[in-house]
Design an enzyme around this catalytic site. Structure first.
Site, PDB file in Angstrom:
ATOM      1  N   GLU A 278      27.427  21.637  11.495  1.00 34.64           N
ATOM      2  CA  GLU A 278      26.568  20.496  11.134  1.00 34.64           C
ATOM      3  C   GLU A 278      25.956  19.887  12.384  1.00 34.64           C
ATOM      4  O   GLU A 278      26.582  19.892  13.451  1.00 34.64           O
ATOM      5  CB  GLU A 278      27.429  19.403  10.471  1.00 34.64           C
ATOM      6  CG  GLU A 278      27.649  19.576   8.990  1.00 34.64           C
ATOM      7  CD  GLU A 278      26.557  18.890   8.163  1.00 34.64           C
ATOM      8  OE1 GLU A 278      25.437  18.689   8.681  1.00 34.64           O
ATOM      9  OE2 GLU A 278      26.848  18.555   7.012  1.00 34.64           O
ATOM     10  N   ASP A 279      24.786  19.310  12.240  1.00 28.80           N
ATOM     11  CA  ASP A 279      24.201  18.524  13.325  1.00 28.80           C
ATOM     12  C   ASP A 279      24.918  17.182  13.440  1.00 28.80           C
ATOM     13  O   ASP A 279      25.302  16.743  14.511  1.00 28.80           O
ATOM     14  CB  ASP A 279      22.700  18.308  13.109  1.00 28.80           C
ATOM     15  CG  ASP A 279      22.376  17.813  11.696  1.00 28.80           C
ATOM     16  OD1 ASP A 279      23.258  17.846  10.812  1.00 28.80           O
ATOM     17  OD2 ASP A 279      21.224  17.393  11.469  1.00 28.80           O
TER      18      ASP A 279
ATOM     19  N   PHE B  11      20.763   5.259  14.251  1.00 29.73           N
ATOM     20  CA  PHE B  11      19.951   6.407  13.878  1.00 29.73           C
ATOM     21  C   PHE B  11      19.515   7.192  15.115  1.00 29.73           C
ATOM     22  O   PHE B  11      19.005   6.621  16.073  1.00 29.73           O
ATOM     23  CB  PHE B  11      18.720   5.939  13.094  1.00 29.73           C
ATOM     24  CG  PHE B  11      17.960   7.080  12.507  1.00 29.73           C
ATOM     25  CD1 PHE B  11      18.414   7.704  11.353  1.00 29.73           C
ATOM     26  CD2 PHE B  11      16.811   7.549  13.124  1.00 29.73           C
ATOM     27  CE1 PHE B  11      17.728   8.783  10.816  1.00 29.73           C
ATOM     28  CE2 PHE B  11      16.122   8.638  12.591  1.00 29.73           C
ATOM     29  CZ  PHE B  11      16.577   9.250  11.436  1.00 29.73           C
TER      30      PHE B  11
ATOM     31  N   ASP C   5      27.623  11.739   8.953  1.00 35.44           N
ATOM     32  CA  ASP C   5      27.362  10.298   8.911  1.00 35.44           C
ATOM     33  C   ASP C   5      28.339   9.684   7.896  1.00 35.44           C
ATOM     34  O   ASP C   5      29.471   9.357   8.240  1.00 35.44           O
ATOM     35  CB  ASP C   5      25.882  10.136   8.524  1.00 35.44           C
ATOM     36  CG  ASP C   5      25.406   8.706   8.493  1.00 35.44           C
ATOM     37  OD1 ASP C   5      26.116   7.817   8.954  1.00 35.44           O
ATOM     38  OD2 ASP C   5      24.285   8.458   8.001  1.00 35.44           O
TER      39      ASP C   5
ATOM     40  N   LYS D 126      29.667  10.015  13.286  1.00 31.64           N
ATOM     41  CA  LYS D 126      29.594   8.541  13.321  1.00 31.64           C
ATOM     42  C   LYS D 126      30.844   8.014  12.631  1.00 31.64           C
ATOM     43  O   LYS D 126      30.836   7.805  11.412  1.00 31.64           O
ATOM     44  CB  LYS D 126      28.366   8.051  12.557  1.00 31.64           C
ATOM     45  CG  LYS D 126      27.024   8.419  13.176  1.00 31.64           C
ATOM     46  CD  LYS D 126      25.904   7.798  12.333  1.00 31.64           C
ATOM     47  CE  LYS D 126      24.546   8.192  12.806  1.00 31.64           C
ATOM     48  NZ  LYS D 126      23.482   7.759  11.872  1.00 31.64           N
TER      49      LYS D 126
ATOM     50  N   ARG E 200      12.379  17.005  15.841  1.00 28.28           N
ATOM     51  CA  ARG E 200      13.448  18.026  15.874  1.00 28.28           C
ATOM     52  C   ARG E 200      13.393  18.861  17.145  1.00 28.28           C
ATOM     53  O   ARG E 200      14.387  19.420  17.573  1.00 28.28           O
ATOM     54  CB  ARG E 200      13.323  18.973  14.670  1.00 28.28           C
ATOM     55  CG  ARG E 200      13.593  18.327  13.330  1.00 28.28           C
ATOM     56  CD  ARG E 200      13.766  19.410  12.267  1.00 28.28           C
ATOM     57  NE  ARG E 200      13.681  18.889  10.917  1.00 28.28           N
ATOM     58  CZ  ARG E 200      14.686  18.325  10.248  1.00 28.28           C
ATOM     59  NH1 ARG E 200      15.865  18.211  10.818  1.00 28.28           N
ATOM     60  NH2 ARG E 200      14.515  17.885   9.026  1.00 28.28           N
TER      61      ARG E 200
ATOM     62  N   ASP F 286      15.722  14.844  12.875  1.00 32.75           N
ATOM     63  CA  ASP F 286      14.348  14.357  12.708  1.00 32.75           C
ATOM     64  C   ASP F 286      14.269  12.893  12.316  1.00 32.75           C
ATOM     65  O   ASP F 286      15.235  12.298  11.831  1.00 32.75           O
ATOM     66  CB  ASP F 286      13.649  15.162  11.618  1.00 32.75           C
ATOM     67  CG  ASP F 286      14.148  14.773  10.222  1.00 32.75           C
ATOM     68  OD1 ASP F 286      15.374  14.791  10.018  1.00 32.75           O
ATOM     69  OD2 ASP F 286      13.328  14.425   9.362  1.00 32.75           O
TER      70      ASP F 286
ATOM     71  N   GLY G 273      18.814  20.432  10.327  1.00 28.47           N
ATOM     72  CA  GLY G 273      19.244  19.774  11.556  1.00 28.47           C
ATOM     73  C   GLY G 273      20.071  20.595  12.520  1.00 28.47           C
ATOM     74  O   GLY G 273      20.052  20.351  13.722  1.00 28.47           O
TER      75      GLY G 273
HETATM   76  P1  5GP Z   1      25.943  12.162   5.429  1.00 32.98           P
HETATM   77  O1  5GP Z   1      25.927  12.819   4.073  1.00 32.98           O
HETATM   78  O2  5GP Z   1      27.106  12.553   6.284  1.00 32.98           O
HETATM   79  O3  5GP Z   1      25.794  10.675   5.326  1.00 32.98           O
HETATM   80  O4  5GP Z   1      24.614  12.577   6.158  1.00 32.98           O
HETATM   81  C1  5GP Z   1      24.368  13.875   6.451  1.00 32.98           C
HETATM   82  C2  5GP Z   1      22.940  14.154   6.790  1.00 32.98           C
HETATM   83  O5  5GP Z   1      22.173  12.974   6.964  1.00 32.98           O
HETATM   84  C3  5GP Z   1      22.887  14.881   8.109  1.00 32.98           C
HETATM   85  O6  5GP Z   1      23.066  16.269   7.949  1.00 32.98           O
HETATM   86  C4  5GP Z   1      21.512  14.507   8.598  1.00 32.98           C
HETATM   87  O7  5GP Z   1      20.564  15.370   8.051  1.00 32.98           O
HETATM   88  C5  5GP Z   1      21.298  13.114   8.051  1.00 32.98           C
HETATM   89  N1  5GP Z   1      21.610  12.084   9.045  1.00 32.98           N
HETATM   90  C6  5GP Z   1      22.684  11.271   9.102  1.00 32.98           C
HETATM   91  N2  5GP Z   1      22.620  10.441  10.153  1.00 32.98           N
HETATM   92  C7  5GP Z   1      21.466  10.733  10.793  1.00 32.98           C
HETATM   93  C8  5GP Z   1      20.837  10.229  11.983  1.00 32.98           C
HETATM   94  O8  5GP Z   1      21.309   9.335  12.693  1.00 32.98           O
HETATM   95  N3  5GP Z   1      19.658  10.819  12.319  1.00 32.98           N
HETATM   96  C9  5GP Z   1      19.084  11.807  11.593  1.00 32.98           C
HETATM   97  N4  5GP Z   1      17.926  12.295  12.023  1.00 32.98           N
HETATM   98  N5  5GP Z   1      19.644  12.310  10.473  1.00 32.98           N
HETATM   99  C10 5GP Z   1      20.820  11.781  10.096  1.00 32.98           C
END
Ligand code: 5GP
Length: 183
Positions: free
Chosen positions: A102-103, A156, A106, A134, A169, A163, A48
């Site tokens: 990081e992109d 989302f 979440d 978020k 992407r 993606d 990402g």
């Molecule tokens: P976390 O572990 O913080 O919950 O999530 C991290 C990963 O989940 C991010 O690096 C990303 O790849 C994916 N992710 C979380 N939220 C989103 C979203 O809204 N859209 C997309 N495409 N990927 C997300």
């Protein structure tokens, strides 16, 4: 483009590329100030972060090293927090200043795991730079998250590296899902 369709979902514009570029330039200026006369290692989290990482690093003036890691991926629209392994983590982070790029953060579970692995090498500092955060979804707080492009609602998003089922992407802008699937 105000909306795009990817498979079964319609996404509407959330952040235009122009806004992303402006914010990215400001973050790069801040990083140049904060890391003046140091030589940090930037570590991008694939897949990402590839566009954000490239655009950010083009704006950063300091001398630095660049690498990428990959962690187990996200499936569909709900973060599963099920991370098994990191690939490609540099092994020479001892006494280094590390900046994880990081992109999106979440729940923060992916970051938890990545930071744990990095700290094992006893770096001299660790900071996180994420394009999107978020806050409502965050389950653990990380003082390392010092650089945030945009805080967004718990919805989302796709585009600019992010993606939906592997697609989207390459979109220049960031879009949000018009309505979430019921879980
Ligand atoms: P976390 O572990 O913080 O919950 O999530 C991290 C990963 O989940 C991010 O690096 C990303 O790849 C994916 N992710 C979380 N939220 C989103 C979203 O809204 N859209 C997309 N495409 N990927 C997300």
């Amino acid at each position: 483009m105000n909306s795009v369709r990817i498979e079964d979902k319609i996404f509407e514009i959330l952040l235009e590329n122009d806004q992303i570029s402006k914010r990215t330039r400001l973050i790069a200026i801040q990083l140049d100030v904060d890391y003046e006369s140091r030589c940090p290692v930037f570590i991008g989290v694939l897949n990402g972060s590839f566009l954000f990482m490239a655009d950010l690093l083009k704006e950063v003036k300091m001398s630095c090293e660049v690498g990428f890691i990959k962690v187990s991926s996200y499936n569909g629209t709900e973060s599963n927090g099920n991370i098994k392994e990191i690939f490609g983590l540099p092994e020479n982070l001892h006494n280094r200043d590390v900046i994880v790029v990081e992109d999106i953060v979440d729940t923060g579970l992916t970051l938890d795991y990545i930071l744990g692995e990095i700290y094992k090498q006893k770096p001299s500092s660790v900071a996180v730079c994420t394009l999107l955060l978020k806050p409502e979804a965050l389950r653990t707080s990380h003082e390392e998250v010092e650089y945030v492009g945009f805080e967004i609602a718990n919805e989302f998003v796709v585009g600019y590296g992010l993606d939906y089922n592997g697609l989207g992407r390459n979109l220049k802008d960031i879009y949000r899902a018009k309505s979430l699937e019921s879980h």
